[in-house]
Design a protein around this motif. Structure first.
Motif, PDB file in Angstrom:
ATOM      1  N   LEU A   1      17.385  22.241  78.350  1.00 14.73           N
ATOM      2  CA  LEU A   1      16.971  23.439  77.879  1.00 14.73           C
ATOM      3  C   LEU A   1      15.743  23.290  76.981  1.00 14.73           C
ATOM      4  O   LEU A   1      15.530  22.483  76.257  1.00 14.73           O
ATOM      5  CB  LEU A   1      18.039  24.116  77.119  1.00 14.73           C
ATOM      6  N   ALA A   2      14.937  24.465  77.343  1.00 18.24           N
ATOM      7  CA  ALA A   2      13.493  24.440  76.384  1.00 18.24           C
ATOM      8  C   ALA A   2      13.812  25.875  75.778  1.00 18.24           C
ATOM      9  O   ALA A   2      13.447  26.983  76.327  1.00 18.24           O
ATOM     10  CB  ALA A   2      12.356  24.281  77.443  1.00 18.24           C
ATOM     11  N   ASP A   3      13.788  25.553  74.453  1.00 12.80           N
ATOM     12  CA  ASP A   3      14.000  27.018  73.708  1.00 12.80           C
ATOM     13  C   ASP A   3      14.015  26.766  72.347  1.00 12.80           C
ATOM     14  O   ASP A   3      13.849  25.759  71.750  1.00 12.80           O
ATOM     15  CB  ASP A   3      15.333  27.666  74.200  1.00 12.80           C
ATOM     16  N   THR A   4      14.538  27.909  71.277  1.00 13.26           N
ATOM     17  CA  THR A   4      14.706  27.637  69.956  1.00 13.26           C
ATOM     18  C   THR A   4      15.774  26.541  69.672  1.00 13.26           C
ATOM     19  O   THR A   4      16.496  26.267  70.533  1.00 13.26           O
ATOM     20  CB  THR A   4      15.050  28.753  69.342  1.00 13.26           C
ATOM     21  N   TRP A   5      15.674  26.004  68.560  1.00 13.68           N
ATOM     22  CA  TRP A   5      16.858  25.350  68.134  1.00 13.68           C
ATOM     23  C   TRP A   5      18.279  25.906  68.431  1.00 13.68           C
ATOM     24  O   TRP A   5      19.090  25.194  69.134  1.00 13.68           O
ATOM     25  CB  TRP A   5      16.520  24.760  66.508  1.00 13.68           C
TER      26      TRP A   5
ATOM     27  N   PHE B   1       3.526  20.394  82.415  1.00 10.21           N
ATOM     28  CA  PHE B   1       4.532  21.543  82.616  1.00 10.21           C
ATOM     29  C   PHE B   1       4.648  22.307  81.604  1.00 10.21           C
ATOM     30  O   PHE B   1       4.888  22.519  80.354  1.00 10.21           O
ATOM     31  CB  PHE B   1       5.956  20.677  82.890  1.00 10.21           C
ATOM     32  N   ARG B   2       4.278  23.602  82.006  1.00 12.20           N
ATOM     33  CA  ARG B   2       3.947  24.731  81.241  1.00 12.20           C
ATOM     34  C   ARG B   2       5.138  25.157  80.249  1.00 12.20           C
ATOM     35  O   ARG B   2       5.318  25.404  79.220  1.00 12.20           O
ATOM     36  CB  ARG B   2       3.658  26.115  82.018  1.00 12.20           C
ATOM     37  N   VAL B   3       6.224  25.298  81.062  1.00 14.34           N
ATOM     38  CA  VAL B   3       7.554  25.447  80.180  1.00 14.34           C
ATOM     39  C   VAL B   3       7.828  24.505  79.234  1.00 14.34           C
ATOM     40  O   VAL B   3       8.061  24.822  77.813  1.00 14.34           O
ATOM     41  CB  VAL B   3       8.768  25.616  81.236  1.00 14.34           C
TER      42      VAL B   3
ATOM     43  N   ALA C   1       8.028  16.324  76.101  1.00 12.05           N
ATOM     44  CA  ALA C   1       7.679  17.476  76.491  1.00 12.05           C
ATOM     45  C   ALA C   1       6.346  17.995  75.953  1.00 12.05           C
ATOM     46  O   ALA C   1       5.755  18.530  76.868  1.00 12.05           O
ATOM     47  CB  ALA C   1       8.788  18.378  76.175  1.00 12.05           C
ATOM     48  N   ALA C   2       6.016  17.792  74.831  1.00  9.48           N
ATOM     49  CA  ALA C   2       4.701  18.033  74.070  1.00  9.48           C
ATOM     50  C   ALA C   2       3.353  17.579  74.953  1.00  9.48           C
ATOM     51  O   ALA C   2       2.395  18.185  75.051  1.00  9.48           O
ATOM     52  CB  ALA C   2       4.676  17.760  72.690  1.00  9.48           C
TER      53      ALA C   2
ATOM     54  N   ASP D   1       4.696  23.620  71.816  1.00 10.39           N
ATOM     55  CA  ASP D   1       3.787  23.980  71.046  1.00 10.39           C
ATOM     56  C   ASP D   1       4.187  25.199  70.206  1.00 10.39           C
ATOM     57  O   ASP D   1       3.543  25.377  69.049  1.00 10.39           O
ATOM     58  CB  ASP D   1       2.535  24.668  72.129  1.00 10.39           C
ATOM     59  N   ALA D   2       5.090  25.901  70.908  1.00 19.40           N
ATOM     60  CA  ALA D   2       5.605  26.962  69.791  1.00 19.40           C
ATOM     61  C   ALA D   2       6.471  26.533  68.581  1.00 19.40           C
ATOM     62  O   ALA D   2       7.122  27.296  67.864  1.00 19.40           O
ATOM     63  CB  ALA D   2       6.386  28.022  70.692  1.00 19.40           C
TER      64      ALA D   2
END
Lengths: 574, 574
Positions: free
Chosen positions: B379-383, B292-294, B287-288, B300-301
């Motif tokens: 899902l793209a989010d916090t752990w 794709f922005r999301v 993903a990194a 990156d975050a």
């Protein structure tokens, strides 16, 4: 081998350290010495405080001749240590479990974790565990289903005082801790479970006697389609099995049975100690004929002269000791104690014997089966006072004269209790067992005609003169149940309010059913031969219902009370 | 033979009355007809209301050919009645246990004695009784001692909310019902009992979920001189024995073990359902690299892109159904659900696939082990959010796609839980299990250096994706215990006040020890294949903690409160 345990004691001897290492199974002698152990290890072992926890590895060896200890299972061997690890050291304890001069019970309850290390406590609780397991196995084999009933129940103002639990969700309402699972087990029968058993926790907020606890354990069971004989027959088997498996004792079954009326006549009490004879004898018929004012007056008033024959005791009790017994029976309401010695020549002698004709004295002796050397004692009073006084006197004499051996086990049934007791002050009837008890079929009509004479399908198990359990066949039709409530002064609205769900259940196909509850703490105490119930409970409460170890009951935050919609009132600050 | 039971149903046929008579063991066909029964008896039988209780005597006979019933154990026979007695008639009940369209649960709870007559309820409670017996036998064979700990204990403001019991004798003080016998069982180890077990009643005054009750039963045990492997090994044996004796199922032991960290990586949860695969895969590294922005932004975050491969599901979920799943994961904090279909030609297709390079798509497919027909979801989010969202999604998909059979039984261990959890708001540490849990020996130094990384000697038993029990090795030295209290922000005075007796016990020779508690209600529910905990409890409470049959909690007299030094406040009258 590896051994873990507590250092009960240790001593230096001949360059080695001898440790008595204690675990649940007993003591083992551990030797830390040459050649297995190095000097540094021996040194370390010498410094271990008693009651510390250690792990040792070593070899089992026979003890030297003359050094064996017959008192221990492991008294022939010792473990010669190769490796020793201190798992936890012990600070200087307030007392040690092996010391012979134990401190008072309060200190032992505060440091319960030390007190529970004592051999007696370990054995008592292990016996308890074994008794409970035996009971469970027995009922499983007899096809009983173990069902748990709720602890958070409904308060019923019947019987003893409830412990209450305020509800947070239902403001202003309270749960009550169960005094017994009585209603739930009856519901289980209505639900068709046929045979129910549970080791149930029960609670009573009463002022405590020596053998009572605010929470106690009861073996609770109920059966459908049975009569009193079926229940007693089953429990006969349980008693025999438990005595056999736990104590290795044979108990002959069926256990003897005696009606309540007979028990009151012969022993003055519904839980007589049958380990020894010395029955009460009624001599009112002779007393009525004498000129002796006390006897004659008693008989004339419709009261009773009843006595005990204390065999071979004429020379065992001095005048002063008899005065002492007289004061003792006065505690139970008696006005005095009449007594006679049976002399060598067969005559009766007493300070009062001159008031009685020889013929009457001879009649009394005959009724009492008096023989030379016997001591005859009498109370002249109401039925109740003669029962209470002679029961207490008999109990005391039995113990003083060692008329039974401490390891004797006598179990029997008392049956056909009265349905009702009358409150002498208010004249109100109350239920002798509980309001769900069925009358004997032949006494059904007495519910209307003569409640005092109405006998119940009730049975108590008595072990060594203590009530060890009690049960009844229950009422299974709502008509009889309503009639009993009426007699007890519980009107329809109150009955519906308190027991509505049970009355309801009786309408929808309730089978005939009955059961019993056995006091587990009491059983363990009796079987273990102990007389303090706190010795067979791991974490008991004091007679003030406090736990000295955890300091329960304790303070709670105001927030907790606010959530429960409660405020304390009338508390004096210390 | 004599039979007693309930009239489940009856029908007239050819001048005879056929009764299905129900008892705990099942149904038996009873025939009241000629020649055995006289006309008057047949007449009487015809008028018996259903659910009445009868006793019949008669002869067992084979049923006529073509009239046998394969569904019943007794389907080949019938009892031809010679004598019939109505033991109790049943009023018209609000419902009958045999009716197929049962009324709502509230009515059934109110008439629990009728509801408990249902076959499912009888079987459930009999299974419960059998499970409990199996457990007790198992522990007796393993030399455990069954010790009862108090119900009236001390309130500790730790953990859940306590139920309080006001003391009458000690004005203004309260007992608390135990949330677990934790401290008592540790005390028993300090007292040298070595192996303790109890089926303990525990209480929590919490707002109830579907599978919680205010009072519940826990199989509670503790052992001395053991490590986590010993405890898990013992319970492995219990699980296998119970599955075998109760369900006739073989469970292979040792049960699989997985660390907490691994469970979170692979399943997003510490109680994963291992009856089916579909593990979480981390594709953040790919993903990194994408445009794709999301995906890129998430990586990156420092957050995560993790997904599930739903095998063969590409055609099973329409766009609308995927929208539905997207809304579902949003309930768990996810912002959206990215998905790809693996096409016949092996490429990934999705509304977002145009935003990704083919090379990256291929890498994702490879990591996900995607094959034609699979549906990949991300899902793209916090752990935390990816864990929660994917755990929930996996659970839902597993059920929807029937990836396991309802009679599958999967048991495993999750180990090495974190010692502490950090409250995100306050920054305070709290104990993940309880404050007496020992850290892993190798993590002891992390208590000071890095509490978040400190792992505990803790283990949870997971059955079919539900936590069925949990335990830990306890701290047995007071130094470590004090350090843990300090980390948890419990100062010395507070610790002494709340747990003084335990800290005291640790000073006087506490052995290394640990244990576990298993949720008995949950076990029975899982083994019986039920999903409502109220079906395996005889007298459960509603989600508002009420007993609809007895109407507990209820009102109490003002006198009762006065005796308890209490007054209710802020109660609104109905």
């Amino acid at each position: 081998m590896t051994l873990c345990g507590w250092v009960e004691s240790k001593r230096d001897h001949g360059g080695a350290v001898f440790i008595d290492l204690r675990d649940r199974y007993g003591l083992t002698q551990v030797v830390v010495g040459p050649p297995e152990a190095e000097a540094s290890l021996i040194d370390e072992a010498g410094r271990i405080p008693t009651e510390s926890v250690i792990l040792i590895k070593g070899k089992v060896a026979d003890r030297l001749e003359g050094k064996t200890n017959d008192k221990l299972d492991t008294g022939d061997i010792e473990v010669r240590t190769e490796h020793l690890e201190i798992l936890n050291t012990c600070a200087t304890p307030p007392f040690t479990p092996s010391q012979s001069d134990l401190p008072g019970e309060d200190l032992r309850l505060k440091y319960r974790f030390l007190d529970l290390r004592r051999k007696e406590m370990q054995q008592g609780l292990m016996m308890r565990s074994k008794i409970i397991k035996t009971m469970r196995d027995f009922f499983a084999e007899h096809d009983f289903i173990d069902v748990e009933t709720p602890i958070l129940g409904r308060s019923t103002p019947e019987g003893a005082r409830d412990y209450l639990v305020p509800s947070r969700v239902h403001a202003g309402k309270f749960y009550a801790l169960p005094q017994s699972p009585q209603l739930y087990k009856q519901i289980l029968m209505v639900a068709g479970f046929d045979r129910y058993v549970q080791l149930a926790k029960c609670f009573r907020d009463e002022d405590l006697r020596a053998d009572r606890q605010p929470e106690f354990t009861q073996l609770d069971l109920e059966m459908s389609f049975v009569d009193a004989d079926d229940v007693m027959g089953l429990i006969d088997g349980l008693v025999a099995r438990t005595a056999k498996e736990v104590l290795g004792k044979e108990v002959k079954t069926p256990l003897p049975r005696m009606t309540y009326d007979e028990a009151m006549c012969r022993y003055g009490h519904d839980a007589p100690d049958l380990r020894f004879d010395m029955e009460i004898v009624n001599v009112t018929s002779v007393a009525a004929k004498t000129e002796f004012r006390v006897f004659r007056g008693t008989a004339d008033a419709g009261n009773f002269v009843r006595g005990l024959n204390v065999k071979d005791a004429a020379t065992k009790y001095s005048r002063r000791q008899i005065d002492d017994l007289t004061n003792y029976v006065k505690e139970f309401g008696a006005k005095g104690l009449a007594w006679f010695r049976v002399e060598e020549d067969g005559t009766l002698w007493s300070p009062i014997s001159k008031n009685l004709d020889e013929a009457h004295l001879a009649e009394i002796k005959e009724l009492m089966k008096g023989e030379p050397g016997d001591l005859l004692m009498f109370l002249a009073d109401t039925w109740e006072v003669t029962c209470k006084g002679l029961y207490a006197l008999r109990k005391r004499l039995g113990a003083e004269l060692k008329l039974y051996s401490p390891d004797q086990l006598d179990c029997s049934w008392i049956t056909e209790f009265p349905m009702f007791e009358k409150d002498e002050e208010t004249g109100n009837w109350s239920a002798m067992h509980h309001p769900f008890t069925a009358p004997l079929a032949r006494d059904l009509n007495k519910l209307d005609e003569d409640p005092a004479a109405c006998r119940a399908q009730a049975y108590d198990l008595v072990i060594n003169g203590s009530e060890a359990g009690g049960g009844t066949i229950r009422i299974h039709d709502s008509t009889t149940q309503s009639k009993v409530f009426e007699l007890l002064g519980i009107d329809e609205a109150t009955a519906e309010d308190r027991f509505g769900f049970l009355l309801n259940a009786l309408r929808y196909g309730a089978p005939p059913h009955g059961g019993i509850a056995l006091g587990v703490d009491r059983w363990v105490m009796l079987l273990a031969g102990l007389d303090n119930i706190r010795e067979v409970i791991a974490f008991p409460k004091t007679q003030k219902a406090a736990d000295l170890m955890t300091e329960a009951p304790g303070d709670v935050d105001t927030d907790q009370l606010t959530e429960l919609h409660l405020r304390t009132v009338g508390i004096k600050k210390d």
